[in-house]
Design a protein around this motif. Structure first.
Motif, PDB file in Angstrom:
ATOM      1  N   PHE A 195       0.832  -1.207   0.000  1.00 30.91           N
ATOM      2  CA  PHE A 195       0.000   0.000   0.000  1.00 30.91           C
ATOM      3  C   PHE A 195       0.862   1.250   0.000  1.00 30.91           C
ATOM      4  O   PHE A 195       0.507   2.251  -0.624  1.00 30.91           O
ATOM      5  CB  PHE A 195      -0.933   0.018   1.205  1.00 30.91           C
ATOM      6  CG  PHE A 195      -1.888   1.173   1.183  1.00 30.91           C
ATOM      7  CD1 PHE A 195      -3.067   1.100   0.462  1.00 30.91           C
ATOM      8  CD2 PHE A 195      -1.600   2.355   1.845  1.00 30.91           C
ATOM      9  CE1 PHE A 195      -3.939   2.176   0.414  1.00 30.91           C
ATOM     10  CE2 PHE A 195      -2.459   3.432   1.805  1.00 30.91           C
ATOM     11  CZ  PHE A 195      -3.636   3.340   1.083  1.00 30.91           C
ATOM     12  N   THR A 196       1.997   1.210   0.692  1.00 30.01           N
ATOM     13  CA  THR A 196       2.912   2.356   0.656  1.00 30.01           C
ATOM     14  C   THR A 196       3.367   2.629  -0.766  1.00 30.01           C
ATOM     15  O   THR A 196       3.435   3.785  -1.201  1.00 30.01           O
ATOM     16  CB  THR A 196       4.131   2.091   1.559  1.00 30.01           C
ATOM     17  OG1 THR A 196       3.691   1.932   2.909  1.00 30.01           O
ATOM     18  CG2 THR A 196       5.128   3.237   1.483  1.00 30.01           C
ATOM     19  N   GLY A 197       3.689   1.583  -1.514  1.00 34.69           N
ATOM     20  CA  GLY A 197       4.083   1.759  -2.908  1.00 34.69           C
ATOM     21  C   GLY A 197       2.971   2.344  -3.748  1.00 34.69           C
ATOM     22  O   GLY A 197       3.209   3.233  -4.578  1.00 34.69           O
ATOM     23  N   VAL A 198       1.745   1.870  -3.545  1.00 33.11           N
ATOM     24  CA  VAL A 198       0.606   2.397  -4.302  1.00 33.11           C
ATOM     25  C   VAL A 198       0.350   3.856  -3.932  1.00 33.11           C
ATOM     26  O   VAL A 198       0.052   4.695  -4.791  1.00 33.11           O
ATOM     27  CB  VAL A 198      -0.652   1.534  -4.042  1.00 33.11           C
ATOM     28  CG1 VAL A 198      -1.880   2.149  -4.702  1.00 33.11           C
ATOM     29  CG2 VAL A 198      -0.434   0.118  -4.559  1.00 33.11           C
ATOM     30  N   TYR A 199       0.480   4.171  -2.649  1.00 34.10           N
ATOM     31  CA  TYR A 199       0.304   5.554  -2.195  1.00 34.10           C
ATOM     32  C   TYR A 199       1.338   6.476  -2.836  1.00 34.10           C
ATOM     33  O   TYR A 199       1.010   7.554  -3.335  1.00 34.10           O
ATOM     34  CB  TYR A 199       0.413   5.595  -0.665  1.00 34.10           C
ATOM     35  CG  TYR A 199       0.638   6.972  -0.102  1.00 34.10           C
ATOM     36  CD1 TYR A 199      -0.401   7.891  -0.046  1.00 34.10           C
ATOM     37  CD2 TYR A 199       1.882   7.352   0.383  1.00 34.10           C
ATOM     38  CE1 TYR A 199      -0.196   9.159   0.479  1.00 34.10           C
ATOM     39  CE2 TYR A 199       2.094   8.609   0.902  1.00 34.10           C
ATOM     40  CZ  TYR A 199       1.045   9.507   0.952  1.00 34.10           C
ATOM     41  OH  TYR A 199       1.255  10.762   1.459  1.00 34.10           O
ATOM     42  N   LEU A 200       2.599   6.040  -2.856  1.00 37.93           N
ATOM     43  CA  LEU A 200       3.647   6.843  -3.492  1.00 37.93           C
ATOM     44  C   LEU A 200       3.400   6.966  -4.991  1.00 37.93           C
ATOM     45  O   LEU A 200       3.653   8.026  -5.581  1.00 37.93           O
ATOM     46  CB  LEU A 200       5.016   6.210  -3.233  1.00 37.93           C
ATOM     47  CG  LEU A 200       5.521   6.255  -1.790  1.00 37.93           C
ATOM     48  CD1 LEU A 200       6.826   5.489  -1.657  1.00 37.93           C
ATOM     49  CD2 LEU A 200       5.692   7.700  -1.324  1.00 37.93           C
ATOM     50  N   ALA A 201       2.905   5.907  -5.602  1.00 42.20           N
ATOM     51  CA  ALA A 201       2.604   5.961  -7.030  1.00 42.20           C
ATOM     52  C   ALA A 201       1.527   7.000  -7.326  1.00 42.20           C
ATOM     53  O   ALA A 201       1.600   7.723  -8.325  1.00 42.20           O
ATOM     54  CB  ALA A 201       2.153   4.588  -7.528  1.00 42.20           C
ATOM     55  N   LEU A 202       0.529   7.094  -6.450  1.00 43.32           N
ATOM     56  CA  LEU A 202      -0.532   8.083  -6.637  1.00 43.32           C
ATOM     57  C   LEU A 202       0.023   9.496  -6.560  1.00 43.32           C
ATOM     58  O   LEU A 202      -0.296  10.350  -7.410  1.00 43.32           O
ATOM     59  CB  LEU A 202      -1.608   7.880  -5.563  1.00 43.32           C
ATOM     60  CG  LEU A 202      -2.787   8.850  -5.587  1.00 43.32           C
ATOM     61  CD1 LEU A 202      -3.608   8.653  -6.850  1.00 43.32           C
ATOM     62  CD2 LEU A 202      -3.662   8.663  -4.345  1.00 43.32           C
ATOM     63  N   ILE A 203       0.861   9.754  -5.571  1.00 41.97           N
ATOM     64  CA  ILE A 203       1.441  11.086  -5.409  1.00 41.97           C
ATOM     65  C   ILE A 203       2.407  11.405  -6.546  1.00 41.97           C
ATOM     66  O   ILE A 203       2.364  12.484  -7.150  1.00 41.97           O
ATOM     67  CB  ILE A 203       2.147  11.197  -4.052  1.00 41.97           C
ATOM     68  CG1 ILE A 203       1.167  10.910  -2.903  1.00 41.97           C
ATOM     69  CG2 ILE A 203       2.763  12.585  -3.893  1.00 41.97           C
ATOM     70  CD1 ILE A 203      -0.056  11.797  -2.879  1.00 41.97           C
ATOM     71  N   TYR A 204       3.293  10.461  -6.860  1.00 41.83           N
ATOM     72  CA  TYR A 204       4.287  10.697  -7.905  1.00 41.83           C
ATOM     73  C   TYR A 204       3.632  10.898  -9.267  1.00 41.83           C
ATOM     74  O   TYR A 204       4.075  11.720 -10.074  1.00 41.83           O
ATOM     75  CB  TYR A 204       5.264   9.526  -7.989  1.00 41.83           C
ATOM     76  CG  TYR A 204       6.216   9.413  -6.833  1.00 41.83           C
ATOM     77  CD1 TYR A 204       6.263  10.390  -5.832  1.00 41.83           C
ATOM     78  CD2 TYR A 204       7.076   8.323  -6.704  1.00 41.83           C
ATOM     79  CE1 TYR A 204       7.125  10.286  -4.765  1.00 41.83           C
ATOM     80  CE2 TYR A 204       7.947   8.211  -5.633  1.00 41.83           C
ATOM     81  CZ  TYR A 204       7.964   9.193  -4.661  1.00 41.83           C
ATOM     82  OH  TYR A 204       8.822   9.080  -3.594  1.00 41.83           O
TER      83      TYR A 204
END
Length: 270
Positions: A195-204
């Motif tokens: 989920f951290t990776g998906v969250y960062l993907a959303l922001i990036y």
């Protein structure tokens, strides 16, 4: 209202804010002070008005952009690109991250190449993407997919490969098959990292959306609104666009954090 109930209500009314509430209100202090200083400087004509327009002019521009529909068309185009690139990059990132995390052979073959790939600056891909895909929406979506891909791969792979050995030992003792171990032990353990990776993907991907629209200038979007304001020296339009970008980014961050908290409660109950 009875006496005790009235006393309790009065006590609650004068009771100081809880620490979390005070912290939330303290976060508004800097933005409010910045706007107040901005207003004071523009009202006193202490800064060239062409460089620092007044808050009133920015507000008028905002009303015009909203009423005319130009904001919604630009923002809709940007969000559509962001969503498409985010979904493509996230899906590919989950697949590749799971492959690298679960397969030692795949990690040995693909891992070194991916580690080299992720060291290349995202914006270094712009010239190649513009040659291969032009300057339209396809090129922008490819760029956003790359922005979302890397954090999802890294966090998914790390989450899977750092599954506690004790959990794997329990699965082995109970005679779990490979599929049961992956679905019932490894993936639930790796879920926070994923989920951290998906969250960062959303922001990036949102940050990359603005960069793509600014560098690949064809089409409509909130980044193009900034370009239009800059080219015509309309600082009110530029500042308005920056406010919109920040507000959308803040909304995405708040939504992702709310989902993360709900997911944490759900996995805790599970």
């Amino acid at each position: 209202m009875s006496g005790p109930a009235r006393d309790a209500a009065e006590l609650a009314a004068v009771q100081p804010l809880q620490p979390a509430e005070r912290s939330r209100w303290r976060g508004l202090a800097l933005p409010v002070a910045a706007v107040a200083l901005w207003w004071a400087l523009s009202a006193a004509d202490l800064v060239n008005s062409a460089l620092l327009v007044s808050p009133g002019k920015v507000l008028a521009t905002a009303i015009d952009q909203v009423a005319s529909g130009r904001l919604w068309r630009a923002l809709g185009a940007s969000l559509a690109r962001e969503a498409t690139g985010f979904v493509i990059g996230t899906v590919l990132g989950l697949l590749l991250g799971a492959l690298l995390g679960l397969s030692t052979l795949a990690n040995r073959i693909v891992g070194p190449s991916f580690n080299t790939f992720k060291q290349i600056s995202l914006f270094a891909w712009i010239p190649l993407i513009s040659v291969w895909f032009g300057l339209g929406d396809v090129a922008k979506v490819v760029f956003l997919s790359l922005a979302a891909l890397v954090p999802v791969v890294v966090n998914t792979c790390d989450g899977i490969r750092t599954t506690p050995p004790a959990l794997l030992e329990v699965a082995r003792v109970y005679g779990y098959t490979r599929w049961q171990t992956v679905t019932q032990v490894v993936l639930p353990s790796a879920l926070p990292s994923i989920f951290t990776g998906v969250y960062l993907a959303l922001i990036y991907s949102w940050l990359a959306t603005i960069g793509a629209e600014y560098l690949l200038v064809a089409g409509r979007g909130i980044g193009n609104t900034l370009i239009e304001g800059s080219e015509h020296f309309q600082m009110d339009l530029v500042i308005f666009g920056m406010f919109v970008i920040g507000l959308v980014g803040w909304s995405m961050n708040a939504a992702a954090r709310a989902i993360e908290r709900r997911l944490a409660r759900w996995t805790g109950r599970a």
